[in-house]
Design an enzyme around this catalytic site. Structure first.
Site, PDB file in Angstrom:
ATOM      1  N   HIS A 108       0.840  -1.194   0.000  1.00  0.00           N
ATOM      2  CA  HIS A 108       0.000   0.000   0.000  1.00  0.00           C
ATOM      3  C   HIS A 108       0.874   1.242   0.000  1.00  0.00           C
ATOM      4  O   HIS A 108       0.612   2.215  -0.704  1.00  0.00           O
ATOM      5  CB  HIS A 108      -0.917  -0.022   1.229  1.00  0.00           C
ATOM      6  N   GLY A 109       1.905   1.251   0.831  1.00  0.00           N
ATOM      7  CA  GLY A 109       2.866   2.348   0.852  1.00  0.00           C
ATOM      8  C   GLY A 109       2.614   3.415   1.892  1.00  0.00           C
ATOM      9  O   GLY A 109       3.535   4.114   2.303  1.00  0.00           O
ATOM     10  N   ASP A 110       1.353   3.567   2.328  1.00  0.00           N
ATOM     11  CA  ASP A 110       1.050   4.578   3.345  1.00  0.00           C
ATOM     12  C   ASP A 110      -0.137   4.113   4.187  1.00  0.00           C
ATOM     13  O   ASP A 110      -1.044   4.874   4.480  1.00  0.00           O
ATOM     14  CB  ASP A 110       0.743   5.930   2.693  1.00  0.00           C
ATOM     15  N   PHE A 111      -0.098   2.852   4.602  1.00  0.00           N
ATOM     16  CA  PHE A 111      -1.249   2.275   5.286  1.00  0.00           C
ATOM     17  C   PHE A 111      -1.299   2.704   6.746  1.00  0.00           C
ATOM     18  O   PHE A 111      -0.321   2.587   7.480  1.00  0.00           O
ATOM     19  CB  PHE A 111      -1.215   0.754   5.200  1.00  0.00           C
ATOM     20  N   ARG A 140      -6.585   5.301   6.476  1.00  0.00           N
ATOM     21  CA  ARG A 140      -6.609   4.901   5.064  1.00  0.00           C
ATOM     22  C   ARG A 140      -7.409   3.627   4.842  1.00  0.00           C
ATOM     23  O   ARG A 140      -7.240   2.949   3.822  1.00  0.00           O
ATOM     24  CB  ARG A 140      -5.181   4.693   4.555  1.00  0.00           C
TER      25      ARG A 140
END
Length: 312
Positions: free
Chosen positions: A207-210, A214
């Protein structure tokens, strides 16, 4: 006939963020949003209902419905070029653990190369995972991450974690000279050393920015992830952002140092990842966030993240 929201104005949080960090292209995009939104709605035959408030820092989301069948949707306008990677990740997940990108046979759906527009399944934006008590939220979060983590498809367009980590290391080297960050030098060194020891965790789509904000409540699943910053690499990187979530609450708890370590260990155990890899990425992300806050003049936020990094 489509229409824009009454008295439409760009949310303050988006305006402040783009003005503070945006490129010239981002600033031009921001200035053009009041004109772009009604055009994007008309292109897709949508009737706007309301804007998502306070909204995100890099995009504008409007809740709408189709004029022909009243089906509820969400239209997301992103900064220039920012929507392509998000759309690609949503296509890979195809609704499994994440909001559904409505392309398929729907005319006008999917990413708009010129305008950075994504037509999405409507979720319950007012009910984020953050609304749950922490213990329950962490359990739901790790379950959701397990669904999102899939092997990266051949020929994928996503950034590699190695490249993002190298950019982070470069950013730390640049910002460590900030006068406000002078006392952070030992933690910066430790974060960079931890990065070198993190090792190769495989080629997983992340996801990269979970974080708890979010993931939103949905009709077809209890929770679905939104707003990815997708990349490919070690799953522990995704978990590190989750370790950093609800930091204010953690800092106010009795014995925050022990609580931070227990949180990290429990999350790593929940997804069967080595705690040391999770610690390495968490330390890097905490120190990077701290120096970013110093650069933005937010000393309070920076010091809290450095304190958290020292607890690890």
């Amino acid at each position: 006939m489509s229409a824009q929201p009454a008295r439409f104005s760009v949310p303050a949080r988006l305006t402040e963020s783009v003005r503070a960090t945006g490129s010239p292209a981002d600033l031009a995009w921001l200035a053009g949003l009041p004109r772009a939104l009604p055009a994007r709605l008309a292109d897709r035959g949508l009737v706007a209902e309301r804007l998502a408030e306070p909204g995100g820092r890099g995009s504008l989301v409007v809740f709408a419905h189709r004029a022909d069948d009243l089906a509820p949707v969400a239209l997301k306008l992103t900064r220039p070029s920012a929507g392509a990677a998000e759309a690609a990740a949503l296509r890979v997940w195809a609704g499994r653990g994440a909001v559904l990108l409505l392309d398929g046979s729907d005319e006008g759906a999917g990413p708009d190369a010129a305008g950075g527009a994504l037509l999405l399944e409507r979720l319950h934006g007012e009910i984020p995972l953050r609304s749950l008590a922490e213990a329950k939220a962490m359990l739901e979060a790790t379950s959701l991450l397990r669904r999102l983590w899939v092997p990266a498809p051949p020929g994928h367009p996503f950034e590699s974690l190695a490249d993002r980590a190298a950019a982070t290391a470069s950013r730390l080297a640049e910002r460590r000279s900030l006068p406000a960050a002078a006392d952070a030098a030992p933690l910066v060194d430790e974060a960079l050393e931890a990065l070198a020891l993190a090792g190769d965790g495989g080629d997983w789509l992340l996801h990269g920015d979970f974080q708890h904000g979010r993931a939103l409540a949905a009709d077809r699943s209890p929770w679905l992830a939104v707003a990815p910053r997708p990349l490919v690499g070690d799953r522990a990187y995704d978990l590190a952002r989750l370790v950093l979530d609800r930091l204010d609450t953690l800092a106010a708890s009795p014995g925050p140092r022990g609580a931070a370590r227990r949180r990290l260990a429990r999350l790593a155990e929940a997804v069967e990842l080595p705690a040391e890899r999770v610690r390495a990425w968490t330390l890097l992300r905490a120190v990077d966030a701290a120096l970013g806050a110093f650069a933005a003049g937010d000393a309070g936020r920076a010091e809290l993240r450095l304190e958290f990094a020292s607890w690890l």
